[in-house]
Design a protein around this motif. Structure first.
Motif, PDB file in Angstrom:
ATOM      1  N   TYR A   1      -3.442  -2.563  -1.675  1.00 42.56           N
ATOM      2  CA  TYR A   1      -4.009  -1.302  -1.188  1.00 42.56           C
ATOM      3  C   TYR A   1      -5.506  -1.458  -0.907  1.00 42.56           C
ATOM      4  CZ  TYR A   1      -5.530   3.581  -1.228  1.00 42.56           C
ATOM      5  OH  TYR A   1      -6.094   4.786  -0.905  1.00 42.56           O
TER       6      TYR A   1
ATOM      7  N   PHE B   1       1.905   1.726  -3.490  1.00 40.18           N
ATOM      8  CA  PHE B   1       0.792   2.114  -4.364  1.00 40.18           C
ATOM      9  C   PHE B   1       0.404   3.575  -4.153  1.00 40.18           C
ATOM     10  CE2 PHE B   1      -3.736   2.507  -5.447  1.00 40.18           C
ATOM     11  CZ  PHE B   1      -3.700   2.067  -6.758  1.00 40.18           C
ATOM     12  N   ILE B   2       0.515   4.078  -2.926  1.00 43.99           N
ATOM     13  CA  ILE B   2       0.222   5.485  -2.670  1.00 43.99           C
ATOM     14  C   ILE B   2       1.161   6.370  -3.475  1.00 43.99           C
ATOM     15  CG2 ILE B   2       0.308   7.297  -0.906  1.00 43.99           C
ATOM     16  CD1 ILE B   2      -0.775   5.256   1.087  1.00 43.99           C
TER      17      ILE B   2
ATOM     18  N   THR C   1      -7.402  -0.867   2.594  1.00 44.71           N
ATOM     19  CA  THR C   1      -8.438   0.169   2.649  1.00 44.71           C
ATOM     20  C   THR C   1      -9.750  -0.402   3.158  1.00 44.71           C
ATOM     21  OG1 THR C   1      -7.419   1.387   0.819  1.00 44.71           O
ATOM     22  CG2 THR C   1      -9.725   1.855   1.296  1.00 44.71           C
TER      23      THR C   1
ATOM     24  N   SER D   1       0.827  -1.203   0.000  1.00 37.28           N
ATOM     25  CA  SER D   1       0.000   0.000   0.000  1.00 37.28           C
ATOM     26  C   SER D   1       0.859   1.249   0.000  1.00 37.28           C
ATOM     27  CB  SER D   1      -0.928  -0.010   1.220  1.00 37.28           C
ATOM     28  OG  SER D   1      -1.787  -1.128   1.194  1.00 37.28           O
TER      29      SER D   1
ATOM     30  N   ALA E   1      -2.070  -2.531  -6.192  1.00 38.00           N
ATOM     31  CA  ALA E   1      -3.437  -2.041  -6.017  1.00 38.00           C
ATOM     32  C   ALA E   1      -4.282  -3.044  -5.241  1.00 38.00           C
ATOM     33  CB  ALA E   1      -4.069  -1.758  -7.380  1.00 38.00           C
TER      34      ALA E   1
ATOM     35  N   TRP F   1      -6.999  -0.693   7.463  1.00 35.68           N
ATOM     36  CA  TRP F   1      -5.624  -0.897   7.901  1.00 35.68           C
ATOM     37  C   TRP F   1      -5.580  -1.543   9.283  1.00 35.68           C
ATOM     38  CZ3 TRP F   1      -1.062   1.213   5.278  1.00 35.68           C
ATOM     39  CH2 TRP F   1      -1.368   1.782   4.040  1.00 35.68           C
TER      40      TRP F   1
ATOM     41  N   GLN G   1      -0.095   6.386  -6.943  1.00 33.02           N
ATOM     42  CA  GLN G   1      -1.251   7.269  -7.033  1.00 33.02           C
ATOM     43  C   GLN G   1      -0.820   8.720  -7.219  1.00 33.02           C
ATOM     44  OE1 GLN G   1      -3.722   6.620  -3.549  1.00 33.02           O
ATOM     45  NE2 GLN G   1      -5.184   5.453  -4.752  1.00 33.02           N
TER      46      GLN G   1
ATOM     47  N   SER H   1       4.618   7.924   3.455  1.00 35.34           N
ATOM     48  CA  SER H   1       4.250   7.933   2.037  1.00 35.34           C
ATOM     49  C   SER H   1       3.874   9.347   1.590  1.00 35.34           C
ATOM     50  CB  SER H   1       3.090   6.971   1.779  1.00 35.34           C
ATOM     51  OG  SER H   1       1.891   7.423   2.389  1.00 35.34           O
TER      52      SER H   1
ATOM     53  N   PHE I   1      -8.858   5.505  -5.559  1.00 35.38           N
ATOM     54  CA  PHE I   1      -8.350   4.278  -6.172  1.00 35.38           C
ATOM     55  C   PHE I   1      -9.023   4.014  -7.516  1.00 35.38           C
ATOM     56  CE2 PHE I   1      -9.857  -0.096  -6.802  1.00 35.38           C
ATOM     57  CZ  PHE I   1      -8.675  -0.708  -7.177  1.00 35.38           C
TER      58      PHE I   1
ATOM     59  N   LYS J   1       1.577   5.649   6.297  1.00 35.21           N
ATOM     60  CA  LYS J   1       0.845   6.644   5.511  1.00 35.21           C
ATOM     61  C   LYS J   1       1.546   7.997   5.556  1.00 35.21           C
ATOM     62  CE  LYS J   1      -3.757   4.596   5.883  1.00 35.21           C
ATOM     63  NZ  LYS J   1      -5.170   4.818   6.270  1.00 35.21           N
TER      64      LYS J   1
END
Length: 455
Positions: free
Chosen positions: A400, A169-170, A404, A166, A397, A408, A173, A431, A332, A428
């Protein structure tokens, strides 16, 4: 006669499902590129798995999920430990973990298979762009097998896989949001210059002000509800530090030297990244296990004191459908769809995303003998995106989505509850810092490496 026509229709569908051409959408969609259709279908697989995961965690589904043989026996299979879990609490989360585990395995498998595919002439490209029926069967088979994984330490181990995935992936994003903001700014500026219409500039200014206003309002609310005068020092640091970083990137984006080296940069992009950073900061604070610093959104709306009304651990009471989870799913979905259809002119973002849009051959609309539009192979000279990296992106993804949908939370079979953890908070926050660093790099890189083409 009707039966013969039906058989012919089935045969035509079978060629699409089992052949090497992605013609599933030919009859109902405009003529499109091979690469775009393939990415859309793989993204549809991911969205389908996400939908199933959402259904599994909805209230009332635990009764049906407990009917799966051996899925929740009220205890753990860890040798030497005899615990009793509340299946009504944990069974939905176990289902999401296994569904997302299956999707992650599916995309990681294709990521490994598609390493170093250079063009559609590679035999593996036929696997990438077709045989959808068999791919669906593989995904279903992996999913069924995942539900028979013994409990043991699976949740603990896969929880940390989910945190790392995750986190990565953030960052992806943010890259997609940066690319989207650049494309948005470039398109509206071009429209304003070509049409000599100031409405486009007014629109850019309006959205920029709106994004900054929302971010500022969020900061004020964070200080009001997620900090205490004598407590919540971490939250005060997170909010203040991220505010300072957002101010820095906003100032850097309009410096004359940066504007000369990268004319497409501006406050619109900075405002979008600032607003996204505030979302990630809020999302991190909602994972703080200290309920005094992390009031629920329901308590804020109804003006209830959560420290008195809700204890830190509430056995049997699990809520996932909260505001930060909904916002996370919306972002997402947007990023997944955008990654499937994007055709960026930003060379720097293309390098980060392992894409080379426009590299493949370009042709006109292709029609079949039956008059239906056909998907055009635009990758005979070279692929327009890195097959392996695209599947790795969907692999991340999947992780993630798992984190989500489960907020978490870490499944704790010893306490019969789903607990927030500070590692999720720090993941988080870190990130968000790396995301701001990535955006800052897109601003200063053209200035540092002036001999390279970043347009």
């Amino acid at each position: 006669m009707g039966a013969c026509m039906a058989l012919c229709s089935l045969a035509s569908c079978a060629s699409c499902l089992c052949g090497s051409a992605p013609c599933l959408l030919c009859g109902c969609c405009p003529s499109s590129n091979n690469s775009t259709v393939t990415r859309l279908i793989f993204s549809f697989f991911l969205l389908l798995g996400t939908l199933v995961s959402v259904i599994m965690i909805l209230p009332g589904m635990e009764t049906q999920l407990r009917k799966i043989p051996g899925f929740c026996q009220g205890g753990t299979t860890i040798p030497g430990i005899d615990n009793h879990v509340n299946c009504d609490v944990i069974v939905g989360y176990k289902s999401v973990y296994r569904m997302c585990f299956a999707m992650a395995c599916f995309f990681f498998l294709f990521s490994a298979i598609m390493i170093r595919v250079k063009s559609s002439k590679d035999p593996r490209a036929a696997i990438q762009n077709g045989f959808w029926f068999f791919k669906f069967l593989i995904l279903v088979g992996i999913t069924v097998g995942a539900f028979f994984i013994p409990d043991g330490t699976f949740h603990d181990v896969w929880f940390y896989f989910g945190i790392v995935g995750s986190f990565m992936f953030i960052l992806i994003q943010v890259i997609l949001l940066i690319d989207f903001a650049h494309s948005w700014n470039e398109m509206w500026v071009r429209n304003g210059e070509e049409g000599n219409n100031k409405c486009w500039y007014a629109g850019l200014l309006s959205f920029t002000i709106l994004h900054y206003a929302l971010a500022f309002a969020a900061i004020v609310l964070f200080y009001l509800y997620y900090t205490k005068p004598d407590n919540c020092a971490e939250h005060k640091f997170f909010i203040s530090f991220n505010l300072i970083l957002c101010l820095i990137i906003s100032v850097v984006s309009i410096l004359p030297k940066v504007q000369d080296a990268s004319p497409q940069s501006g406050l619109l992009q900075s405002s979008i990244i600032t607003l996204y950073t505030m979302y990630v900061t809020w999302s991190a604070m909602t994972n703080n296990p200290n309920r005094e610093c992390n009031p629920s959104l329901l308590s804020l709306v109804s003006n209830i004191n959560t420290t008195e009304a809700m204890p830190t651990s509430s056995p049997g009471m699990v809520q996932w459908w909260d505001a930060q989870g909904i916002v996370g799913l919306v972002i997402f979905l947007f990023c997944t769809f955008y990654a499937s259809i994007r055709s960026s002119s930003n060379a720097q973002v293309n390098r980060l995303m392992q894409t080379e849009e426009g590299k493949g051959s370009v042709g006109g609309e292709e029609m079949g003998e039956d008059g239906l539009r056909r998907v055009m192979d635009n990758e005979e000279e070279g692929v327009t995106y890195n097959y392996s990296f695209f599947h790795f992106h969907l692999f991340l993804a999947s992780l993630y989505i798992m984190m989500t949908l489960t907020n978490w939370y870490k499944p704790e079979i010893t306490t019969q509850v789903m607990q927030s953890t500070m590692p999720a908070v720090w993941v988080k926050i870190c990130s968000s810092w790396l995301s701001l660093g990535l955006y800052l790099w897109t601003l200063v890189a053209p200035l540092i490496f002036s001999n390279r083409d970043f347009n």
